[in-house]
Design an enzyme around this catalytic site. Sequence first.
Site, PDB file in Angstrom:
ATOM      1  N   GLN A   7       0.808  -1.217   0.000  1.00  0.00           N
ATOM      2  CA  GLN A   7       0.000   0.000   0.000  1.00  0.00           C
ATOM      3  C   GLN A   7       0.839   1.264   0.000  1.00  0.00           C
ATOM      4  OE1 GLN A   7      -1.524  -1.046   4.088  1.00  0.00           O
ATOM      5  NE2 GLN A   7      -1.514   1.178   4.325  1.00  0.00           N
ATOM      6  N   CYS A  30      -5.149   0.469   3.577  1.00  0.00           N
ATOM      7  CA  CYS A  30      -5.186  -0.936   3.987  1.00  0.00           C
ATOM      8  C   CYS A  30      -6.559  -1.551   3.777  1.00  0.00           C
ATOM      9  CB  CYS A  30      -4.762  -1.067   5.442  1.00  0.00           C
ATOM     10  SG  CYS A  30      -5.841  -0.190   6.609  1.00  0.00           S
ATOM     11  N   ASN A  74      -0.744  -9.396   4.812  1.00  0.00           N
ATOM     12  CA  ASN A  74      -0.641  -7.954   5.032  1.00  0.00           C
ATOM     13  C   ASN A  74      -0.464  -7.248   3.694  1.00  0.00           C
ATOM     14  OD1 ASN A  74      -0.509  -5.553   6.412  1.00  0.00           O
ATOM     15  ND2 ASN A  74       1.400  -5.994   7.492  1.00  0.00           N
TER      16      ASN A  74
END
Length: 320
Positions: A120, A126, A282
């Site tokens: 990101q 996110c 993630n």
Amino acid sequence: MKAVLVASVVAAAAAAPSFSDWQRTAGKAYSKEEAVLRRFIYAKNVKTIEAHNAGNAGWTMAVNKFADMLPEEFKARYGSSYRYAEKRSHNVNLSLLRAASAPASIDWESKGAVTPVKNQGQCGSCWAFSTTGSVEGIHFIKSGTLVSLSEQQLVDCSGAEGNQGCNGGLMDYAFQYIIDNKGICTEAAYPYTGTDGTCKKGCKVAATITGFSDVPANNDGAFVNALAIQPVSVAIEADQSCFQFYSGGVLNCATCGTNLDHGVLAVGYGTSGSTPYYKVKNSWGADWGQNGYVLMLKGASAGSSGECGILMSASVPLDN
């Protein structure tokens, strides 16, 4: 075996690169004045990492690209983009509370339902990456085709649903945008820039959803049942040093609380040795954590809200 593991961890921590070597590898450039500050912060963070690894916690920390950041800097940049205060309950799927024949373990990445780890950057997006991850997953499960979907489209276009671009958002709002827009485009058709932009029209829809639902909160069984069906969008608290420098093992962090501030994607669960975990993707690049993933403690010892609050605010897209 445990003694060997501890020795290897301590040795790895002692081998932390010098600040100059780290700066060169990380591609960081500073003024002379800032370099003095960053060198000091780096040394302090290395001591934190070394102290943790020497303690035989069962999971490790390592120097990474965030090693020149103060805790408050890291929190401001990466720990404030999930808008938990705006969380709304949407059609909580109570059927997930009933007993189900969920398998002992599942890994949607190994099943081909998860795209490669993305990054990101410095945009607080996110929530968009968590959204595309779960939609990519259900699209693969229904169609057999894995397609990388556009986070930038969500950043630029889902303001009417309540999201705030690089200033944060909520996965449920992003799901609603995909429904309102009658679909979402591919990453290739609407590429990520990591900045707020003007919504672009006209790209071809690559995936659709028919709805979304929330997983019953603070219920490990319901969460497992949801994960047995598809990857799940979740929120966690990620602003602590244990998450900042996580590098491997099953995360069990005493300072990681339930102040949800980061959207991620749960892609499976299993057991490492005798320790149960959730596998989480993630959006900080593959050079963070365990190739971009973190294993998070699962079960009663993680508390009713789950490790870092992972059980508090989970949701899934639907494609009926």
